[in-house]
Design an enzyme around this catalytic site. Structure first.
Site, PDB file in Angstrom:
ATOM      1  N   HIS A  97      26.257 -16.268  17.409  1.00 39.10           N
ATOM      2  CA  HIS A  97      26.368 -17.558  16.732  1.00 39.10           C
ATOM      3  C   HIS A  97      26.935 -17.382  15.322  1.00 39.10           C
ATOM      4  O   HIS A  97      26.696 -16.354  14.673  1.00 39.10           O
ATOM      5  CB  HIS A  97      24.999 -18.234  16.627  1.00 39.10           C
ATOM      6  N   GLU A 115      18.292 -18.551  14.744  1.00 42.71           N
ATOM      7  CA  GLU A 115      17.287 -18.891  15.744  1.00 42.71           C
ATOM      8  C   GLU A 115      16.264 -17.770  15.852  1.00 42.71           C
ATOM      9  O   GLU A 115      16.465 -16.658  15.340  1.00 42.71           O
ATOM     10  CB  GLU A 115      17.933 -19.130  17.113  1.00 42.71           C
ATOM     11  N   HIS A 172      23.429 -11.033  21.188  1.00 44.70           N
ATOM     12  CA  HIS A 172      22.142 -11.206  21.868  1.00 44.70           C
ATOM     13  C   HIS A 172      22.334 -11.849  23.237  1.00 44.70           C
ATOM     14  O   HIS A 172      23.363 -12.466  23.508  1.00 44.70           O
ATOM     15  CB  HIS A 172      21.195 -12.067  21.024  1.00 44.70           C
ATOM     16  N   ARG A 192      30.630 -17.109  23.507  1.00 44.35           N
ATOM     17  CA  ARG A 192      30.387 -16.165  24.605  1.00 44.35           C
ATOM     18  C   ARG A 192      31.303 -14.964  24.458  1.00 44.35           C
ATOM     19  O   ARG A 192      32.517 -15.106  24.379  1.00 44.35           O
ATOM     20  CB  ARG A 192      30.635 -16.820  25.966  1.00 44.35           C
TER      21      ARG A 192
END
Length: 310
Positions: A97, A115, A172, A192
């Site tokens: 991200h 996150e 991740h 991605r």
């Protein structure tokens, strides 16, 4: 005292999704491949509605816009946090991200995505992808081009109750057999890097190689969670992480606890057991917000909750 805001989750069917949102949490969902429960969300891609009370039927984004006093008049164009339960029957894509600055410039002013993950459940030999082994952007690009995924990614063992902070730039992926509660910035931006060659509607899913290389941190440095426990009379409160975007705690009680809400708002998700909050029955799978000015309140029962605030 303001009313508690109970929310109706939004569910997302994913190609990697499992059935535990239905079997373990009792959510009334039609598909066994539902992989994501957007439990507390004001995002345009999934805006939760209030279940009952004065604001029944209104969306969380509408309350943020029109009743900012419920959230301590906190600043920001959008409600800042998004809480998900993610149920992975298959491996999720290897992803990364962006931070706020990159997302603002390249993703139409979106927030970035910091996150964190609390492992709600996982297979006995559960694993997770966090981090990579490239020392430079050049080595990273070379390993991606040569499909050296086993050498590139870091795979860690996990167990129920583990916790991870995932800052922007961290490679991740959630792996098969894992259920997590994710607390994140209110963003839906994911790049991605690799998706195992899977097809969706007969076509490979889109990859974002250039943007991924742009934002991945080299070399990778992982962020250690706090996991600082404070005993209370009938249980404990464990501070899992505190960063500029959120503070996340785990509350574990067996009995009746007198607590105080002093933040602009507090989000709570019941992850085990059942009980009540201010006399209102709650159980595993319930999600609610204690608004600004809520003050002292009673949490009673035998249960575990994840609480978050800005």
């Amino acid at each position: 005292m303001q009313n508690i805001l109970f929310l109706e989750p939004v569910f997302k069917e994913m190609i990697w999704g499992g059935s535990r949102l239905k079997t373990d949490y009792g959510y009334d969902i039609p598909s066994d491949s539902t992989g994501e429960c957007w439990a507390v969300s004001a995002h345009t891609n999934g805006d939760c509605k209030i279940k009952a009370g004065e604001y029944k039927g209104e969306t969380l984004s509408s309350l943020w816009t029109n009743h900012r006093e419920l959230f301590g008049n906190a600043e920001g164009e959008v409600f800042p946090l998004l809480i998900k339960i993610i149920d992975a029957k298959q491996d999720l894509s290897i992803q990364v991200h962006p931070n706020d600055a990159y997302a603002k410039e390249y993703e139409n002013g979106s927030l970035g995505k910091t996150e964190c993950w609390y492992i709600l459940n996982c297979d006995e030999d559960g694993k997770i992808v966090i981090g990579h082994n490239a020392n430079s952007k050049e080595e990273l690009a070379s390993m991606i081009q040569k499909n050296q995924w086993d050498d590139l990614i870091r795979v860690l063992p996990i167990k129920k109750g583990d916790f991870f902070q995932i800052v922007p730039g961290t490679v991740h992926a959630i792996k098969a057999g894992t259920v997590i509660l994710e607390t994140q910035q209110n963003s839906d931006i994911t790049y991605r890097l690799y998706d195992y060659g899977r097809l969706q509607n007969g076509k490979p899913r889109e990859l974002h190689i250039d943007k991924s290389i742009d934002v991945i941190t080299c070399p990778q440095k992982l962020t250690e969670p706090l996991r600082k426990k404070k005993e209370i009379e009938v249980g404990e409160i464990e501070e899992l992480v505190s960063c500029e975007f959120y503070t996340v705690e785990k509350i574990k009680i067996n009995g009746s606890a007198e607590l105080e809400q002093t933040e602009p708002f507090t989000i709570m998700s019941v992850i085990e057991g059942e009980g009540s909050v201010e006399g209102v029955e709650i159980k595993k799978g319930d999600h609610f917000i204690l608004p600004a000015g809520f003050g002292h309140y009673t949490l009673k029962g035998n249960m575990e909750c994840i609480a978050s605030h800005i």
